[in-house]
Design a protein around this motif. Structure first.
Motif, short mmCIF file in Angstrom:
data_model
loop_
_atom_site.label_atom_id
_atom_site.label_comp_id
_atom_site.label_asym_id
_atom_site.label_seq_id
_atom_site.Cartn_x
_atom_site.Cartn_y
_atom_site.Cartn_z
N LYS A 1 10.54 3.41 46.81
CA LYS A 1 11.82 3.25 47.01
C LYS A 1 12.57 4.31 47.95
O LYS A 1 13.30 4.10 48.73
N ALA A 2 12.14 5.69 47.67
CA ALA A 2 12.66 6.84 48.34
C ALA A 2 12.30 6.76 49.90
O ALA A 2 12.98 7.49 50.73
N LEU A 3 11.08 6.10 50.12
CA LEU A 3 10.64 6.13 51.49
C LEU A 3 11.27 5.08 52.18
O LEU A 3 11.09 5.05 53.45
N THR B 1 0.42 6.84 47.92
CA THR B 1 1.91 6.47 47.52
C THR B 1 1.94 5.09 47.50
O THR B 1 2.32 4.23 46.77
N LYS C 1 13.14 5.35 55.94
CA LYS C 1 12.69 6.43 56.45
C LYS C 1 11.64 6.34 57.43
O LYS C 1 10.67 5.54 57.14
N SER D 1 7.66 1.67 43.04
CA SER D 1 7.95 2.71 42.24
C SER D 1 9.29 3.49 42.92
O SER D 1 9.45 3.17 43.83
N LYS D 2 9.81 4.54 41.97
CA LYS D 2 10.75 5.16 42.50
C LYS D 2 10.31 6.05 43.91
O LYS D 2 11.08 6.06 44.80
N ASP D 3 9.05 6.61 43.90
CA ASP D 3 8.32 7.00 45.28
C ASP D 3 8.38 6.22 46.36
O ASP D 3 8.99 6.67 47.37
N THR E 1 9.70 11.64 57.40
CA THR E 1 9.27 12.44 56.43
C THR E 1 8.25 13.23 56.73
O THR E 1 7.81 13.08 57.69
#
Length: 153
Positions: free
Chosen positions: A64-66, A40, A69, A60-62, A30
């Protein structure tokens, strides 16, 4: 100016090609700054669950997006044993005297580190790169775990 634009185009093309040819199971790095990543991580919420000693994190979605990664965090080593070289330790957003266990920070301000390369213990801040795993259910581990971690020099 044309040369800069051309170089940027070449670099972007190389990055696109690398992303297309990278193995699917390889963690993608990232570009989030360490300070922004800590912010975050701090944004986690909690819910009380019966028969659970600690509240359960709600990511949060943020966040979970990480998950999965490769990220880089700057923080302070909190050793889990007395060895000079550390393979498993906690990384705290704040120095030991202000950490989750001793000061006013919460459990979202520390990350469990499982290193693939040993770290020399130091009281100074270190940068750690690893694959981020979110932990919602296992109370024997922290909310955040950095696996395959190595020092960033």
């Amino acid at each position: 100016m044309k040369h800069i634009v051309f170089l940027l185009f070449i670099c972007a093309s190389c990055l696109t090609l690398q992303a297309q040819t990278a193995p699917k199971d390889q963690a993608i790095a990232t570009t989030v700054s360490s300070a922004d990543l800590w912010k975050t991580l701090m944004a986690v919420e909690y819910k009380n669950v019966p028969d659970r000693y600690y509240p359960q994190p709600i990511f949060s979605k943020d966040l979970k997006a990480l998950a999965g990664k490769r990220v880089t965090l700057k923080g302070f080593i909190i050793p889990l044993d007395e060895a000079k070289k550390q393979m498993n330790f906690m990384l705290s957003m704040v120095p030991f005297s202000h950490c989750f266990f001793c000061g006013g920070a919460g459990p979202e301000s520390v990350v469990e580190v499982k290193a693939s390369t040993s770290f020399d213990y130091t009281a100074k801040p270190v940068q750690v790169s690893g694959v981020l795993r979110l932990n919602e259910t296992d109370e024997n581990h922290l909310f955040y775990i950095l696996e395959e971690a190595s020092p960033v020099l």
